[in-house]
Design an enzyme around this catalytic site. Structure first.
Site, PDB file in Angstrom:
ATOM      1  N   CYS A  82      -3.475   1.446   6.740  1.00 54.56           N
ATOM      2  CA  CYS A  82      -3.796   0.482   7.813  1.00 54.56           C
ATOM      3  C   CYS A  82      -4.301   1.453   8.928  1.00 54.56           C
ATOM      4  O   CYS A  82      -5.180   1.139   9.763  1.00 54.56           O
ATOM      5  CB  CYS A  82      -2.351  -0.191   8.458  1.00 54.56           C
ATOM      6  SG  CYS A  82      -1.093   1.124   8.625  1.00 54.56           S
ATOM      7  N   GLU A  88       3.335  -4.501  12.386  1.00 54.76           N
ATOM      8  CA  GLU A  88       2.586  -3.349  12.119  1.00 54.76           C
ATOM      9  C   GLU A  88       1.321  -3.849  11.269  1.00 54.76           C
ATOM     10  O   GLU A  88       1.741  -4.293  10.067  1.00 54.76           O
ATOM     11  CB  GLU A  88       3.169  -2.525  11.394  1.00 54.76           C
ATOM     12  CG  GLU A  88       4.463  -1.617  11.955  1.00 54.76           C
ATOM     13  CD  GLU A  88       3.931  -0.651  12.882  1.00 54.76           C
ATOM     14  OE1 GLU A  88       2.835  -0.430  13.325  1.00 54.76           O
ATOM     15  OE2 GLU A  88       4.893   0.233  13.540  1.00 54.76           O
ATOM     16  N   ASN A 141       0.743  -1.221  -0.094  1.00 58.93           N
ATOM     17  CA  ASN A 141      -0.053   0.126  -0.038  1.00 58.93           C
ATOM     18  C   ASN A 141       0.839   1.259  -0.010  1.00 58.93           C
ATOM     19  O   ASN A 141       0.426   2.329  -0.484  1.00 58.93           O
ATOM     20  CB  ASN A 141      -1.126  -0.048   0.992  1.00 58.93           C
ATOM     21  CG  ASN A 141      -0.437  -0.399   2.614  1.00 58.93           C
ATOM     22  OD1 ASN A 141       0.743  -0.776   2.692  1.00 58.93           O
ATOM     23  ND2 ASN A 141      -1.019   0.107   3.544  1.00 58.93           N
ATOM     24  N   GLU A 198       7.316   1.762  15.006  1.00 64.10           N
ATOM     25  CA  GLU A 198       8.172   2.377  13.955  1.00 64.10           C
ATOM     26  C   GLU A 198       8.104   3.823  14.076  1.00 64.10           C
ATOM     27  O   GLU A 198       7.345   4.421  15.005  1.00 64.10           O
ATOM     28  CB  GLU A 198       7.476   2.281  12.533  1.00 64.10           C
ATOM     29  CG  GLU A 198       7.370   0.597  12.171  1.00 64.10           C
ATOM     30  CD  GLU A 198       8.985   0.060  11.931  1.00 64.10           C
ATOM     31  OE1 GLU A 198      10.099   0.684  12.154  1.00 64.10           O
ATOM     32  OE2 GLU A 198       8.900  -1.153  11.576  1.00 64.10           O
TER      33      GLU A 198
HETATM   34  P1  NAP Z   1       0.155  -9.475   3.616  1.00 65.27           P
HETATM   35  O1  NAP Z   1      -0.527 -10.041   2.621  1.00 65.27           O
HETATM   36  O2  NAP Z   1       0.300  -9.686   4.931  1.00 65.27           O
HETATM   37  O3  NAP Z   1       1.609  -9.135   2.760  1.00 65.27           O
HETATM   38  C1  NAP Z   1       2.602  -8.454   3.400  1.00 65.27           C
HETATM   39  C2  NAP Z   1       3.814  -8.718   2.983  1.00 65.27           C
HETATM   40  O4  NAP Z   1       4.071 -10.172   3.475  1.00 65.27           O
HETATM   41  C3  NAP Z   1       4.045  -8.913   1.519  1.00 65.27           C
HETATM   42  O5  NAP Z   1       5.416  -8.695   1.299  1.00 65.27           O
HETATM   43  C4  NAP Z   1       3.648 -10.328   1.251  1.00 65.27           C
HETATM   44  O6  NAP Z   1       4.425 -10.811   0.167  1.00 65.27           O
HETATM   45  C5  NAP Z   1       4.347 -10.915   2.397  1.00 65.27           C
HETATM   46  N1  NAP Z   1       4.009 -12.384   2.983  1.00 65.27           N
HETATM   47  C6  NAP Z   1       2.915 -13.187   2.716  1.00 65.27           C
HETATM   48  N2  NAP Z   1       3.011 -14.209   3.169  1.00 65.27           N
HETATM   49  C7  NAP Z   1       3.951 -14.392   4.050  1.00 65.27           C
HETATM   50  C8  NAP Z   1       4.637 -15.427   4.682  1.00 65.27           C
HETATM   51  N3  NAP Z   1       4.069 -16.554   4.888  1.00 65.27           N
HETATM   52  N4  NAP Z   1       5.803 -15.255   5.346  1.00 65.27           N
HETATM   53  C9  NAP Z   1       6.456 -14.020   5.125  1.00 65.27           C
HETATM   54  N5  NAP Z   1       6.007 -13.010   4.327  1.00 65.27           N
HETATM   55  C10 NAP Z   1       4.832 -13.160   3.855  1.00 65.27           C
HETATM   56  O7  NAP Z   1      -0.518  -8.202   3.696  1.00 65.27           O
HETATM   57  P2  NAP Z   1      -0.879  -7.134   2.246  1.00 65.27           P
HETATM   58  O8  NAP Z   1      -2.126  -7.789   1.812  1.00 65.27           O
HETATM   59  O9  NAP Z   1       0.197  -6.942   1.473  1.00 65.27           O
HETATM   60  O10 NAP Z   1      -1.126  -5.704   2.914  1.00 65.27           O
HETATM   61  C11 NAP Z   1      -2.370  -5.084   3.593  1.00 65.27           C
HETATM   62  C12 NAP Z   1      -2.625  -5.358   4.983  1.00 65.27           C
HETATM   63  O11 NAP Z   1      -1.144  -4.711   5.622  1.00 65.27           O
HETATM   64  C13 NAP Z   1      -3.550  -4.693   5.747  1.00 65.27           C
HETATM   65  O12 NAP Z   1      -4.121  -5.561   6.861  1.00 65.27           O
HETATM   66  C14 NAP Z   1      -2.914  -3.469   6.293  1.00 65.27           C
HETATM   67  O13 NAP Z   1      -3.768  -2.896   7.442  1.00 65.27           O
HETATM   68  C15 NAP Z   1      -1.628  -3.847   7.005  1.00 65.27           C
HETATM   69  N6  NAP Z   1      -0.765  -2.676   6.779  1.00 65.27           N
HETATM   70  C16 NAP Z   1      -0.269  -2.203   7.896  1.00 65.27           C
HETATM   71  C17 NAP Z   1       0.371  -1.268   8.093  1.00 65.27           C
HETATM   72  C18 NAP Z   1       0.954  -0.560   9.509  1.00 65.27           C
HETATM   73  O14 NAP Z   1       1.913   0.201   9.656  1.00 65.27           O
HETATM   74  N7  NAP Z   1       0.387  -1.093  10.556  1.00 65.27           N
HETATM   75  C19 NAP Z   1       0.911  -0.559   7.244  1.00 65.27           C
HETATM   76  C20 NAP Z   1       0.540  -1.187   5.881  1.00 65.27           C
HETATM   77  C21 NAP Z   1      -0.434  -2.095   5.699  1.00 65.27           C
HETATM   78  P3  NAP Z   1       3.593 -10.972  -1.050  1.00 65.27           P
HETATM   79  O15 NAP Z   1       3.151  -9.631  -1.498  1.00 65.27           O
HETATM   80  O16 NAP Z   1       4.550 -11.708  -2.058  1.00 65.27           O
HETATM   81  O17 NAP Z   1       2.332 -11.902  -0.787  1.00 65.27           O
END
Ligand code: NAP
Ligand code: MG
Length: 465
Positions: A269, A235, A137, A441
């Site tokens: 997020c 996060e 994002n 962070e």
């Molecule tokens: P995600 O599916 O959890 O993916 C995040 C990262 O983790 C990606 O690089 C993903 O790679 C990787 N990943 C996936 N499976 C993994 C595994 N088994 N082991 C290690 N890494 C793995 O999240 P998203 O769908 O990209 O992002 C949306 C979510 O992020 C939302 O829930 C949002 O709230 C949260 N978010 C939180 C913050 C914060 O600062 N709190 C900031 C931004 C987003 P791939 O892309 O290759 O699958």
């Protein structure tokens, strides 16, 4: 790093639906090579003088600024973000390196008064190799958010960006090299989370993980980290509440509420997606919010969903909302509003007739979708704001300062905004309560999350020379 087995992924531009760039996909082999390089480089990077480390990080900040247009366009090609937003995020990435370049000069320890013949002091030490995993994002911004403090604290880094949005992170690594970051200190491995991400978390040479992403993946990483006794910063998601009281400035509240849930098309997020509004002003505020939303243009003001999966997810929530009996005061239907736009655009949506028990009020939708829920008393507002599995952010709108501070204190979230939404900056620590994660962070706190304390006591009585 180029994949050894030649695997690749074809990207898509979410604003047009047209094919994007093709990205090479790494495997556990590339992860191992990168981590070994980071492990080998960690001693020299830690011992480099703080002045020199600061200068190098400052050069990275300058390089991001001087390549602003290129980085902005790279980011836009993969995310479809509006120009102004993409530029602001790239500049924010530069801010992280600038801020942490300065913080390397802070004192790193204390002298403790224990007893006269003991000299006792503390020092901060890096962990060694830090694994960073980022979502799609805010790709470059979140890479910088984690890497700048990790590097400033003297760690080396192996970073895996989200598969769909890796171009700017890969470019950051090459800029870092041009700025004098030594080989092996900052490494990026592209590839799938389940392969490359998992291999980073499992690798025995990695001593700390910083993960930004979904709750489900955070929990999975947490299980591995527990086995490995690995420190973790998580996060995760949010369902943050904006509480608006009857004495608030309604125009200000309406414009901030709109910003809270529409910035980055709701794919933040820390989006404010639950509007808790005092009964007497419910209709007037909702009307003002809907008026403003009507004026927003998809494309140059509101970007698309960054991935097709996310586009489909938001569409499913429109069906959930209809089944739950919520009233769409604007949007809520994929067939309207988006007809003239290509790509993964969804209509900005405002629901009324919502209760805090509904799924649309409890689950993170990660799109430009607001639910408005009325409340009667301050106590009820606080209870509803905290009745959530998440606790990332919260907002309070009131002209009564005592109430503002009372409510800010009572909200279970890592950051609270009073009479504005998301006045974020690199200086403010950022992180979650409850299922929004732990660790911080940004701010000086992030430096502490990327280092640990050693205490040393020296028996002066035994020193002869
Ligand atoms: P995600 O599916 O959890 O993916 C995040 C990262 O983790 C990606 O690089 C993903 O790679 C990787 N990943 C996936 N499976 C993994 C595994 N088994 N082991 C290690 N890494 C793995 O999240 P998203 O769908 O990209 O992002 C949306 C979510 O992020 C939302 O829930 C949002 O709230 C949260 N978010 C939180 C913050 C914060 O600062 N709190 C900031 C931004 C987003 P791939 O892309 O290759 O699958
Ligand atoms: Mg995902």
């Amino acid at each position: 790093m180029i994949s050894k087995d030649g695997a690749s992924r074809a990207g898509v531009n979410p604003a047009t639906g047209n094919p994007g760039s093709t990205v090479s996909l790494g495997s556990a082999i590339e992860v191992d090579l990168a981590i070994r390089a980071a492990f080998a480089a960690r001693g020299a990077w830690r011992r480099i003088s703080s002045l020199e480390r600061g200068r190098i990080l400052r050069r990275v900040s300058d390089a991001i600024r001087s390549n602003l247009e290129e980085l902005t366009e790279l980011e836009r090609a993969e995310t479809g973000k509006p120009l102004a937003l993409a530029r602001a995020e790239v500049l924010g990435a530069a801010d992280y390196f600038e801020f942490y370049a300065a913080l390397v000069h802070l004192p790193q320890g204390d002298v403790l008064d224990v007893q006269p013949d003991l000299h006792v002091y503390t020092s901060r030490e890096p962990y060694g190799v830090v694994g960073v995993i980022t979502p799609w994002n805010l790709p470059l911004n979140q890479a910088a958010r984690a890497c700048a403090p990790a590097l400033a604290a003297g760690n080396t880094v192996v970073l895996k960006p989200a598969e769909a949005t890796s171009a700017t992170t890969a470019r950051l690594a090459s800029l870092a090299t041009e700025c004098g970051v030594p080989d092996g200190v900052f490494n990026v491995v592209l590839g799938k989370g389940s392969i490359v991400g998992a291999a980073i978390v499992e690798h025995p040479m990695v001593r700390k993980i910083a993960f930004t992403g979904s709750l489900a993946v955070g929990q999975e990483i947490g299980r591995v980290a527990a086995e490995r006794v690995l420190p973790l910063t998580l996060e995760l998601g949010g369902k943050s509440a904006c509480i608006v009281f009857e004495d608030a400035d309604l125009e200000l509240a309406a414009s901030e509420v709109v910003r809270a849930f529409t910035t980055n098309a709701g794919q933040n997020c820390s989006s404010g997606t639950r509007l808790l509004v005092q009964e007497g002003i419910h209709d007037a505020l909702v009307e003002r919010v809907v008026d403003r939303v009507r004026d927003l243009r998809l494309g140059d003001q509101i970007g698309p969903m960054i991935t097709q999966d996310q586009f489909e997810t938001v569409g499913r929530y429109f069906e959930v909302a209809a089944a739950e009996g919520a009233t769409a005061r604007h949007g809520g239907d994929m067939s309207r509003n988006v007809a003239d736009a290509e790509g993964f655009f969804v209509p900005v949506t405002v629901y009324t007739g919502v209760t805090n028990r509904m799924r649309i009020a409890r689950e993170e939708i990660f799109g430009p979708v607001l639910v408005a829920i009325p409340f009667a008393t301050e106590e009820e507002a606080i209870e509803m704001a905290n009745d959530s599995e998440f606790g990332l952010a919260g907002g309070v709108f009131t002209t009564d300062m005592s109430r503002a501070l009372r409510v800010a204190d009572a909200i279970e979230a890592g950051q609270v905004y009073v009479n504005s939404w998301s006045t974020q900056s690199v200086q403010m620590p950022f992180g979650g309560h409850k299922n929004s994660g732990y660790g911080r962070e940004k701010g000086i706190e992030a430096l502490h999350n990327y280092s640990h304390v050693k205490s040393v006591s020296v028996n002066l009585g035994a020193i002869t020379t």
